[in-house]
Structure formats: structure tokens, C-alpha cells
Design an enzyme around this catalytic site. Structure first.
Site, PDB file in Angstrom:
ATOM      1  N   HIS A 158      22.127  -8.817   4.353  1.00  0.00           N
ATOM      2  CA  HIS A 158      21.286  -8.151   3.354  1.00  0.00           C
ATOM      3  C   HIS A 158      21.274  -9.013   2.102  1.00  0.00           C
ATOM      4  CE1 HIS A 158      19.405  -5.426   0.755  1.00  0.00           C
ATOM      5  NE2 HIS A 158      19.949  -4.290   1.139  1.00  0.00           N
TER       6      HIS A 158
ATOM      7  N   LYS B 246      18.317  -8.427   9.059  1.00  0.00           N
ATOM      8  CA  LYS B 246      19.661  -8.402   8.477  1.00  0.00           C
ATOM      9  C   LYS B 246      20.748  -8.603   9.514  1.00  0.00           C
ATOM     10  CE  LYS B 246      18.298  -5.612   4.454  1.00  0.00           C
ATOM     11  NZ  LYS B 246      16.858  -5.566   4.721  1.00  0.00           N
TER      12      LYS B 246
ATOM     13  N   PHE C  24      19.112   1.000  -3.822  1.00  0.00           N
ATOM     14  CA  PHE C  24      19.890   1.906  -4.662  1.00  0.00           C
ATOM     15  C   PHE C  24      19.002   2.426  -5.787  1.00  0.00           C
ATOM     16  CE2 PHE C  24      24.549   0.368  -3.946  1.00  0.00           C
ATOM     17  CZ  PHE C  24      24.496   0.854  -2.663  1.00  0.00           C
TER      18      PHE C  24
ATOM     19  N   GLU D 285      15.328   5.921   7.514  1.00  0.00           N
ATOM     20  CA  GLU D 285      14.180   5.043   7.686  1.00  0.00           C
ATOM     21  C   GLU D 285      13.472   5.319   9.017  1.00  0.00           C
ATOM     22  OE1 GLU D 285      13.017   0.393   6.828  1.00  0.00           O
ATOM     23  OE2 GLU D 285      15.086   0.846   7.394  1.00  0.00           O
TER      24      GLU D 285
ATOM     25  N   HIS E 213      13.758  -2.323   6.712  1.00  0.00           N
ATOM     26  CA  HIS E 213      14.871  -2.604   5.809  1.00  0.00           C
ATOM     27  C   HIS E 213      16.163  -2.697   6.621  1.00  0.00           C
ATOM     28  CE1 HIS E 213      16.718  -2.918   1.913  1.00  0.00           C
ATOM     29  NE2 HIS E 213      17.506  -1.884   2.137  1.00  0.00           N
TER      30      HIS E 213
ATOM     31  N   CYS F  30      17.544  -3.625  -4.302  1.00  0.00           N
ATOM     32  CA  CYS F  30      17.124  -4.312  -3.082  1.00  0.00           C
ATOM     33  C   CYS F  30      15.628  -4.212  -2.812  1.00  0.00           C
ATOM     34  CB  CYS F  30      17.928  -3.793  -1.897  1.00  0.00           C
ATOM     35  SG  CYS F  30      19.712  -3.886  -2.183  1.00  0.00           S
TER      36      CYS F  30
END
Length: 405
Positions: free
Chosen positions: A334, A329, A393, A308, A297, A164
Site C-alpha cells: 500500500h 497491493k 483514513f 469495498e 483499493h 490514501c
């Protein structure tokens, strides 16, 4: 030594909220939700049945029957966004050498949805009945190839696959290519599409919400997958000014690093994310106090949002609680390999137009997330410098900084 500066002269967007830059932007400012029932494949049996799906009925009117057969869903998203960004920029009509225009994109699933159809046909009906055309555009790099061929762009081409963070890292690579004088302009960003494998994988990890997601909210219960494309035209600043280009902002800084912590979970205290934010600030030659806004994010998973938010606290100190933060998002899902691209595009619009789109579905900010969420309604504010973060990831963290000019 003075380095070449990088201007943003074109933006193209395809999302669950619209198939153009302006339709997507307007819907975001209204706080509309593009997350709804999955129609791209049968989602029966999954924990979640919703996604941020591009409205294909309207979208496919832009393409001929041959193009719809030949190009994957991700290819078409990327082509439409790149067409819009290039038209917006006007760089190809400015006499630029096509050998000095590159294409650098981030990618994720690419044509996986049709690849899955090919695989299922080989299993159920035999390989002789499986159409090879369903596997032709298998490679994640294909959207960049299609865009380059369509516009006869002969400069460096690259495809970044880093989960991502893919498109955020690709944007950083494009910045470096211009700074180093290797290219004068770059089509950069990313495109990604829904597929059964990614959808089932996130469901199996129990990271998916059954309802539209709620980033940074106390009641958040997971993410929604989305799809779409975001494309930026980056151009050497002085060249853009000489030709009288409209400049949305400067791509002033970027950074990327790996947490080396866990395949899927973020380091809980946000220390690696803090380091990436600080590295992006250093690359932009800015202090933390210069940042006016963060496009986060913000996946709405408990671990990601908490880590975050802690990183923002580490990087910005007491200002973190007053720094406007939003997560797109909540409206578009996402978008995986394209997520950072869409978010960078929207950050550029925010810097240019002075409005921050909201984080919708927000009721109460989690006490562990001590940040100022732009909740439910857009906020008008002058943003001289904005930060966009991408966490992926494998611990792939990245960030870009866009400043006003």
C-alpha cells in the site's frame, strides 16, 4: 455543452517491482511479489518487518551525488516517474506553452524519513549537530516543486493531502483543470516513501500482516506498506490527436467524497463507496454495465475488503460476481499517498493493452467478498471501461474511470 475531453498520453512508474513503467508492468503480469524485509530503517520490535520497498541500489544510479543529498526519497521517486511519463508523452516537444502545463500531485509522508533523522539527532546529540538539509524538503508539496522546476513547467501547481486517496483526488483535479480550459496538459499522480512514523502507526493499529498481504482472501490478516510513484500525463484530447500522440485511454470520470463515519474504519456496508462509484460513472456519462474491470483499493484488511466488495455489489448488482477485480497491493504494498496514482497508471495500461495483472497470494476468496478476483495469474480481456477506487483514513473515498479510445 460539449466539454473538453482528457487523454492519457504518458505514464511513468516506480515501485517495489521496478523503477520503470515496463519493468513494473512486466513483473506485475508475471505475478511477482515485491514485498520483502524493510531496509530503509530498523524495523526491530514491530509486529511486521516487511514492506514493498523500492530497490534503491539500482534506483540511485539515476541520480548524481548532489541530487541524492538534496532530494528526498519521495522527490526522487516522483522525478524519475515524471521524467519517464513526459518522455513517453512527448508533450513538451510539441510546442505546448509551459504556462499551460500544470503539476498536480497527491502526497503523504514526503520527506518524513529524513525529518525523523533530523529529530533523532536533535534529541540525542543536540540541535547544533542536526543538519538543516535533512529538513529542507519537509513539505509534502516539494516533489511537485522539484518536478516543475526541473522541466520549467509554469502552469498551476497543486498538492493534495487526503491520506490514501491523495493522488486519486489530485488526478481528478487535473482532469477538471483541463476540462475547464485552464490548462492544456498536466503532470499528475503521486509519490510517497516509507517512514518510521507511518510504519509504526499501522503496526500500532494492528493492521499490518507479517507476511505478504492477501487482499480479499479468506485468510487475509492485514496490509503491507509500500512506496513508489505513478505519474500520468493528461492532455486535452483534440490537442493530443492533432499532434499524433499515442493515447493510452481517456480519463473519462472521477469523483471524491467523505464518509464522515470514523477516523480509520470504513462504513461497513460500503454505502459511501457505492455513492462515489456512481458519481464517477455519472461524471463519465456511463452506466454501471459499461465497466469491464475494477482495480480495487484492496488493502487486505478485513474491514476494508468487506466494505469495498459490498460497495461493488451495490453499484454493479449481480454483475459484481462476474466483474474482474484485482488489487496491486498484493505485489507492491500500500503506497499510501501514491497508491491511487500507481493503480490509475496500471489501469491505463490494462485498458490500452488488454491484460489485467493478478492479485497474488490468493487461495480462497472470502465468502463476504462476492466478486471475481483475478487470482494469481494475469487475465487477458478487452477492457473498454475500467474503474479504480481509493479509500482512505478519515473516510476520504475517491474513484477514477478510464475508457478506451
Amino acid at each position: 455543452m460539449n466539454r473538453r475531453r482528457v487523454a492519457i498520453t504518458g505514464i511513468g512508474l516506480v515501485s517495489a517491482l521496478g523503477t520503470t513503467r515496463e519493468s513494473t508492468w512486466a513483473a506485475m503480469l508475471e505475478g511477482r511479489c515485491g514485498i520483502g524485509p524493510v531496509t530503509a530503517f530498523d524495523a526491530t520490535g514491530y509486529r511486521s518487518h516487511v514492506a514493498g520497498e523500492v530497490p534503491m541500489r539500482d534506483f540511485d544510479l539515476h541520480f548524481s551525488p548532489l541530487e541524492r543529498r538534496r532530494w528526498s526519497r519521495a522527490d526522487r521517486f516522483g522525478v524519475l516517474a515524471a521524467d519517464e511519463a513526459l518522455s513517453d508523452s512527448g508533450v513538451l516537444a510539441s510546442g505546448v506553452d509551459p504556462r499551460r502545463v500544470g503539476v498536480m500531485l497527491g502526497a503523504g509522508t514526503a520527506d518524513l524519513l529524513r525529518n525523523e533523522d533530523y529529530f533523532f539527532t536533535t534529541i540525542t546529540d543536540g540541535i547544533e549537530r542536526a543538519r538543516p538539509s535533512l529538513a529542507w524538503n519537509h513539505f509534502a508539496s516539494t516533489p511537485g516543486d522539484v518536478i516543475a522546476q526541473r522541466h520549467q513547467l509554469e502552469g498551476q501547481r497543486a498538492c493534495i493531502v487526503a491520506a490514501c486517496s491523495s493522488s486519486t483526488i489530485a488526478i481528478g483535479q487535473a482532469v477538471d483543470a483541463i476540462r475547464l480550459g485552464r490548462l492544456d496538459a498536466v503532470v499528475t499522480g503521486g509519490t510517497d516513501a516509507l517512514a518510521r512514523l507511518t510504519y509504526s502507526g499501522f503496526n500500532a493499529l494492528r493492521l499490518m500482516d507479517e507476511a505478504p498481504c492477501r487482499p480479499f482472501d479468506r485468510s487475509r490478516n492485514g496490509m503491507n506498506i509500500g512506496e513508489g510513484a505513478g505519474m500520468l500525463i493528461l492532455e486535452e484530447m483534440e490537442r493530443a490527436r492533432r499532434r499524433g500522440a499515442r493515447i493510452y485511454g481517456e480519463l473519462a470520470g472521477h469523483a471524491a467524497a467523505c464518509e464522515a463515519f470514523h477516523p480509520t474504519a470504513p462504513e461497513p456496508e460500503g454505502r459511501p463507496v457505492t455513492a462515489v462509484v456512481r458519481a464517477a460513472l455519472a461524471d463519465a456519462h456511463l452506466d454501471a454495465d459499461a465497466v469491464d474491470h475494477v482495480n480495487a483499493h484492496g488493502t487486505a484488511t478485513p474491514q476494508n475488503d468487506r466494505a469495498e466488495a459490498r460497495a461493488f455489489g451495490n453499484a454493479f448488482g449481480d454483475r459484481a460476481s462476474r466483474l474482474p477485480v484485482t488489487s496491486l497491493k498484493s505485489m507492491i504494498g500500500h503506497c499510501l499517498g501514491a497508491a491511487g496514482a500507481l493503480e490509475a497508471c496500471v489501469l491505463a495500461l490494462t485498458v490500452s493493452r488488454g491484460v489485467i495483472p493478478p492479485t497474488i497470494n490468493h487461495t480462497e476468496t472470502d465468502a463476504d467478498c462476492r466478486i471475481d478476483i483475478v487470482a494469481n495469474n494475469a487475465r487477458e480481456i478487452r477492457v473498454a471501461a475500467g474503474l479504480s477506487t481509493s479509500l482512505a483514513f478519515g473516510g476520504n473515498d475517491s474513484a477514477v474511470i478510464i475508457t478506451a479510445v
